[in-house]
Design a protein around this motif. Structure first.
Motif: not given
Length: 170
Positions: A113-128, A130-141
Protein backbone atom coordinates in the motif's frame (compact mmCIF):
# COMPACT_ATOMS: atom_id res chain seq x y z
CA UNK A 1 65.89 -22.86 30.80
CA UNK A 2 63.57 -20.82 33.07
CA UNK A 3 65.80 -17.84 32.56
CA UNK A 4 65.43 -18.00 28.76
CA UNK A 5 61.65 -18.42 28.94
CA UNK A 6 61.38 -15.42 31.28
CA UNK A 7 63.55 -13.30 28.98
CA UNK A 8 61.48 -14.34 25.93
CA UNK A 9 58.24 -13.49 27.76
CA UNK A 10 59.61 -10.08 28.78
CA UNK A 11 60.76 -9.36 25.22
CA UNK A 12 57.37 -10.40 23.85
CA UNK A 13 55.54 -8.26 26.42
CA UNK A 14 57.78 -5.27 25.64
CA UNK A 15 57.21 -5.71 21.90
CA UNK A 16 53.44 -5.89 22.40
CA UNK A 17 53.43 -2.72 24.48
CA UNK A 18 54.86 -0.76 21.55
CA UNK A 19 52.46 -2.16 19.00
CA UNK A 20 49.28 -1.95 21.10
CA UNK A 21 49.32 1.84 21.30
CA UNK A 22 47.74 3.86 18.54
CA UNK A 23 48.41 7.46 17.74
CA UNK A 24 45.62 9.76 18.91
CA UNK A 25 43.81 11.76 16.31
CA UNK A 26 42.12 15.12 16.51
CA UNK A 27 38.82 13.67 15.29
CA UNK A 28 35.85 14.37 17.50
CA UNK A 29 33.16 11.73 17.80
CA UNK A 30 29.86 12.97 16.50
CA UNK A 31 26.34 12.03 15.63
CA UNK A 32 24.58 11.82 12.33
CA UNK A 33 23.82 14.75 10.05
CA UNK A 34 20.19 14.81 11.23
CA UNK A 35 20.65 13.75 14.87
CA UNK A 36 18.20 16.34 16.28
CA UNK A 37 15.39 14.77 14.24
CA UNK A 38 16.23 11.18 15.15
CA UNK A 39 14.77 9.37 18.10
CA UNK A 40 12.37 7.00 19.77
CA UNK A 41 8.97 8.66 20.23
CA UNK A 42 6.03 7.73 22.49
CA UNK A 43 2.99 8.76 20.44
CA UNK A 44 -0.80 8.87 20.38
CA UNK A 45 -2.73 8.33 17.14
CA UNK A 46 -5.84 10.52 16.74
CA UNK A 47 -8.69 10.08 14.25
CA UNK A 48 -9.20 13.32 12.28
CA UNK A 49 -12.12 14.21 10.00
CA UNK A 50 -11.88 15.91 6.58
CA UNK A 51 -12.27 19.36 8.22
CA UNK A 52 -9.22 18.76 10.43
CA UNK A 53 -11.23 18.26 13.62
CA UNK A 54 -9.85 15.66 16.03
CA UNK A 55 -12.57 13.10 16.69
CA UNK A 56 -10.96 10.67 19.10
CA UNK A 57 -7.71 9.31 20.48
CA UNK A 58 -7.33 6.14 18.44
CA UNK A 59 -4.37 4.24 19.92
CA UNK A 60 -0.93 4.65 21.48
CA UNK A 61 2.36 3.42 20.11
CA UNK A 62 5.95 4.18 19.30
CA UNK A 63 7.63 5.75 16.30
CA UNK A 64 11.31 5.68 15.42
CA UNK A 65 13.00 8.27 13.23
CA UNK A 66 16.56 7.65 12.07
CA UNK A 67 19.10 8.61 9.44
CA UNK A 68 19.60 6.92 6.09
CA UNK A 69 22.58 4.68 5.37
CA UNK A 70 24.27 7.44 3.38
CA UNK A 71 23.74 9.94 6.26
CA UNK A 72 21.64 12.20 4.04
CA UNK A 73 20.67 15.71 5.13
CA UNK A 74 17.47 15.62 3.03
CA UNK A 75 15.94 12.24 3.98
CA UNK A 76 15.18 10.20 7.09
CA UNK A 77 13.43 6.95 7.89
CA UNK A 78 10.19 6.85 9.87
CA UNK A 79 9.19 3.49 11.32
CA UNK A 80 6.48 2.35 13.72
CA UNK A 81 8.22 -0.98 14.44
CA UNK A 82 4.89 -2.78 13.85
CA UNK A 83 3.23 -1.06 16.81
CA UNK A 84 0.21 0.06 14.80
CA UNK A 85 0.22 0.02 10.99
CA UNK A 86 3.56 -1.73 10.34
CA UNK A 87 5.04 1.03 8.19
CA UNK A 88 8.60 2.00 7.36
CA UNK A 89 9.57 4.48 4.66
CA UNK A 90 11.79 7.45 3.91
CA UNK A 91 10.59 11.04 4.34
CA UNK A 92 11.87 14.19 2.72
CA UNK A 93 13.16 16.56 5.40
CA UNK A 94 14.13 20.19 5.87
CA UNK A 95 16.63 19.86 8.70
CA UNK A 96 16.88 23.60 9.41
CA UNK A 97 13.10 23.87 9.88
CA UNK A 98 12.82 20.36 11.45
CA UNK A 99 9.96 19.45 9.08
CA UNK A 100 9.26 16.29 7.08
CA UNK A 101 6.80 15.00 4.46
CA UNK A 102 6.30 11.97 2.24
CA UNK A 103 3.93 11.66 -0.68
CA UNK A 104 2.73 8.31 -2.04
CA UNK A 105 5.42 6.10 -0.48
CA UNK A 106 5.28 2.32 -0.32
CA UNK A 107 5.01 1.88 3.41
CA UNK A 108 6.37 -1.67 3.63
CA UNK A 109 8.82 -3.93 1.83
CA UNK A 110 6.01 -5.89 0.18
CA UNK A 111 4.65 -2.73 -1.48
CA UNK A 112 1.18 -3.59 -0.23
CA UNK A 113 0.00 0.00 0.00
CA UNK A 114 0.87 3.67 -0.14
CA UNK A 115 1.21 6.15 2.70
CA UNK A 116 1.00 9.94 2.55
CA UNK A 117 2.59 11.88 5.41
CA UNK A 118 2.05 15.65 5.71
CA UNK A 119 2.74 18.47 8.15
CA UNK A 120 5.54 16.59 9.93
CA UNK A 121 7.35 18.70 12.50
CA UNK A 122 9.79 18.16 15.35
CA UNK A 123 9.66 20.83 18.03
CA UNK A 124 12.75 21.03 20.22
CA UNK A 125 11.93 21.27 23.92
CA UNK A 126 8.19 21.75 23.30
CA UNK A 127 7.02 18.59 25.06
CA UNK A 128 7.00 17.54 28.70
CA UNK A 129 7.64 14.04 30.01
CA UNK A 130 5.67 12.50 32.88
CA UNK A 131 7.91 14.24 35.40
CA UNK A 132 7.49 17.66 33.81
CA UNK A 133 10.97 17.86 32.31
CA UNK A 134 11.16 19.40 28.81
CA UNK A 135 11.65 17.08 25.89
CA UNK A 136 11.27 17.25 22.10
CA UNK A 137 7.88 16.60 20.54
CA UNK A 138 6.77 15.25 17.17
CA UNK A 139 3.57 15.72 15.17
CA UNK A 140 2.47 14.64 11.69
CA UNK A 141 -0.60 13.63 9.72
CA UNK A 142 -0.68 10.32 7.88
CA UNK A 143 -3.07 8.27 5.77
CA UNK A 144 -2.85 4.84 4.11
CA UNK A 145 -4.61 4.00 0.86
CA UNK A 146 -5.54 0.49 2.02
CA UNK A 147 -6.78 1.43 5.52
CA UNK A 148 -10.42 0.44 6.07
CA UNK A 149 -10.84 2.15 9.48
CA UNK A 150 -11.43 5.73 8.22
CA UNK A 151 -14.41 4.71 6.07
CA UNK A 152 -15.73 2.30 8.69
CA UNK A 153 -15.53 4.77 11.58
CA UNK A 154 -16.12 8.02 9.71
CA UNK A 155 -12.81 9.83 9.75
CA UNK A 156 -10.33 10.95 7.10
CA UNK A 157 -6.78 10.39 8.37
CA UNK A 158 -4.62 10.19 11.50
CA UNK A 159 -2.83 12.86 13.50
CA UNK A 160 0.15 11.39 15.34
CA UNK A 161 1.67 13.40 18.19
CA UNK A 162 4.09 12.53 20.95
CA UNK A 163 7.26 13.15 22.87
CA UNK A 164 10.81 11.86 22.61
CA UNK A 165 11.39 8.89 24.87
CA UNK A 166 13.75 9.86 27.67
CA UNK A 167 15.32 6.45 28.12
CA UNK A 168 14.37 6.48 31.82
CA UNK A 169 11.51 4.52 33.36
CA UNK A 170 8.51 6.80 33.12
Amino acid sequence: MKKYISMMAMALLLAMSFTACEVETDEKPGGTNIEKMCGYWDVVWYAVDANGEILDAWTEGTIFTYNTADNSTTKMWIDDQNTYYAFQFQCDIDYAAKTFTASERDYDAAGSGKAVLTNGKILEGAGKNLHGAPTDSIAFEISFDDDSYPAKYGFDHYLVTGIKHSGFTE
